[in-house]
Design a protein around this motif. Structure first.
Motif, PDB file in Angstrom:
ATOM      1  N   HIS A   1      12.557 -27.148 -35.609  1.00  0.00           N
ATOM      2  CA  HIS A   1      11.438 -27.877 -36.212  1.00  0.00           C
ATOM      3  C   HIS A   1      11.583 -27.505 -37.572  1.00  0.00           C
ATOM      4  O   HIS A   1      11.883 -26.365 -38.118  1.00  0.00           O
ATOM      5  CB  HIS A   1      10.140 -27.544 -35.717  1.00  0.00           C
ATOM      6  CG  HIS A   1       9.080 -28.459 -36.042  1.00  0.00           C
ATOM      7  ND1 HIS A   1       8.484 -28.710 -37.338  1.00  0.00           N
ATOM      8  CD2 HIS A   1       8.703 -29.486 -35.560  1.00  0.00           C
ATOM      9  CE1 HIS A   1       7.694 -29.344 -37.374  1.00  0.00           C
ATOM     10  NE2 HIS A   1       7.606 -30.080 -36.144  1.00  0.00           N
TER      11      HIS A   1
ATOM     12  N   HIS B   1       9.394 -27.297 -39.829  1.00  0.00           N
ATOM     13  CA  HIS B   1       8.438 -26.457 -40.543  1.00  0.00           C
ATOM     14  C   HIS B   1       8.012 -24.966 -39.809  1.00  0.00           C
ATOM     15  O   HIS B   1       7.560 -24.180 -40.124  1.00  0.00           O
ATOM     16  CB  HIS B   1       6.900 -26.859 -40.303  1.00  0.00           C
ATOM     17  CG  HIS B   1       6.681 -28.210 -40.766  1.00  0.00           C
ATOM     18  ND1 HIS B   1       6.154 -29.328 -40.337  1.00  0.00           N
ATOM     19  CD2 HIS B   1       7.418 -29.082 -41.791  1.00  0.00           C
ATOM     20  CE1 HIS B   1       5.935 -30.449 -41.043  1.00  0.00           C
ATOM     21  NE2 HIS B   1       6.947 -30.032 -42.102  1.00  0.00           N
ATOM     22  N   SER B   2       9.485 -24.671 -38.887  1.00  0.00           N
ATOM     23  CA  SER B   2       9.531 -23.456 -38.132  1.00  0.00           C
ATOM     24  C   SER B   2      10.120 -22.124 -39.119  1.00  0.00           C
ATOM     25  O   SER B   2       9.945 -21.073 -38.882  1.00  0.00           O
ATOM     26  CB  SER B   2      10.509 -23.545 -37.098  1.00  0.00           C
ATOM     27  OG  SER B   2      11.751 -23.655 -37.761  1.00  0.00           O
TER      28      SER B   2
ATOM     29  N   GLU C   1      17.450 -25.696 -39.816  1.00  0.00           N
ATOM     30  CA  GLU C   1      16.989 -26.788 -39.132  1.00  0.00           C
ATOM     31  C   GLU C   1      18.119 -27.006 -37.942  1.00  0.00           C
ATOM     32  O   GLU C   1      17.860 -27.346 -36.843  1.00  0.00           O
ATOM     33  CB  GLU C   1      16.822 -28.174 -39.843  1.00  0.00           C
ATOM     34  CG  GLU C   1      15.777 -28.277 -40.708  1.00  0.00           C
ATOM     35  CD  GLU C   1      15.458 -29.298 -41.541  1.00  0.00           C
ATOM     36  OE1 GLU C   1      14.473 -29.600 -42.172  1.00  0.00           O
ATOM     37  OE2 GLU C   1      16.600 -30.095 -41.935  1.00  0.00           O
TER      38      GLU C   1
ATOM     39  N   ARG D   1      10.546 -33.351 -37.423  1.00  0.00           N
ATOM     40  CA  ARG D   1      10.172 -33.653 -38.489  1.00  0.00           C
ATOM     41  C   ARG D   1      11.252 -33.311 -39.664  1.00  0.00           C
ATOM     42  O   ARG D   1      10.903 -32.717 -40.726  1.00  0.00           O
ATOM     43  CB  ARG D   1       8.723 -32.871 -38.848  1.00  0.00           C
ATOM     44  CG  ARG D   1       7.745 -33.252 -37.880  1.00  0.00           C
ATOM     45  CD  ARG D   1       6.482 -33.131 -38.708  1.00  0.00           C
ATOM     46  NE  ARG D   1       5.329 -33.445 -37.677  1.00  0.00           N
ATOM     47  CZ  ARG D   1       4.150 -33.066 -37.560  1.00  0.00           C
ATOM     48  NH1 ARG D   1       3.720 -32.248 -38.837  1.00  0.00           N
ATOM     49  NH2 ARG D   1       3.139 -33.410 -36.889  1.00  0.00           N
TER      50      ARG D   1
END
Length: 186
Positions: free
Chosen positions: A49, A51-52, A56, A127
């Motif tokens: 993700h 936002h992790s 990516e 995302r």
């Protein structure tokens, strides 16, 4: 595809192909395979993700898939074809870099969407921006083509033409050449 799953009659497409190769003794076998390994929900295995806080693209997964699993499967396919038709050459195209834009495959007259999208949907789930999705698709396609080039070198010793030839489509296939996210225009 390479190892074949049996249908209800106990046959698999790879068994049928090997039998046909034994009977017909082709000099050349055209092979188109590997694209679905990075399309649809399979793509999610390569992605973290956005936002992790992690990269990516999961490069260890990418490398294991192409450098080990796909390489073994494609090599096994070549060996099966050469065993069935000694001296044949398997020609396997790499892929151009697809555009993860959400384009769907269309049916007759281009009116009815029948499949897809395969790429954008998965990047959206994680995302990941369009710009990064493009970059990640390039990395995936580069890894696939690199593995193919290495296989070609390995098989070069098997005869004057080698048993496996890789056709690199990067730089040939352009963004406007795609009819959807996975298929080229005629």
């Amino acid at each position: 595809m390479v190892y074949g799953e049996k249908d209800r009659n106990g046959q698999s497409s790879i068994d049928e192909l090997v039998e046909q190769a034994k009977r017909l003794k082709p000099k050349v076998v055209l092979f188109s395979g590997g694209g679905n390994d990075v399309a649809g929900t399979e793509l999610l295995a390569y992605l973290n993700h956005a936002h992790s806080g992690l990269p990516e693209l999961r490069m260890r997964v990418v490398e294991d898939t192409f450098r080990t699993t796909a390489r073994q499967a494609i090599g096994d396919f070549v060996r099966k074809m050469v065993a069935a038709s000694p001296g044949c050459v398997v020609i396997h195209h790499g892929y151009g870099v697809p555009v993860p834009n959400g384009a769907k495959a269309k049916a007759i007259w281009g009116l009815i969407p029948v499949a897809g999208p395969w790429l954008k949907t998965q990047f959206d789930r994680r995302r990941i921006s369009f710009e990064n999705a493009r970059k990640h698709m390039r990395t995936l396609i580069d890894e696939f083509n690199t593995m193919q080039a290495q296989l070609q070198l390995e098989f070069a010793a098997t005869g004057p033409n080698g048993a496996y030839r890789h056709v690199d489509l990067r730089g040939i296939v352009q963004d406007d050449d795609w009819s959807d996210e996975l298929h080229l225009k005629p």
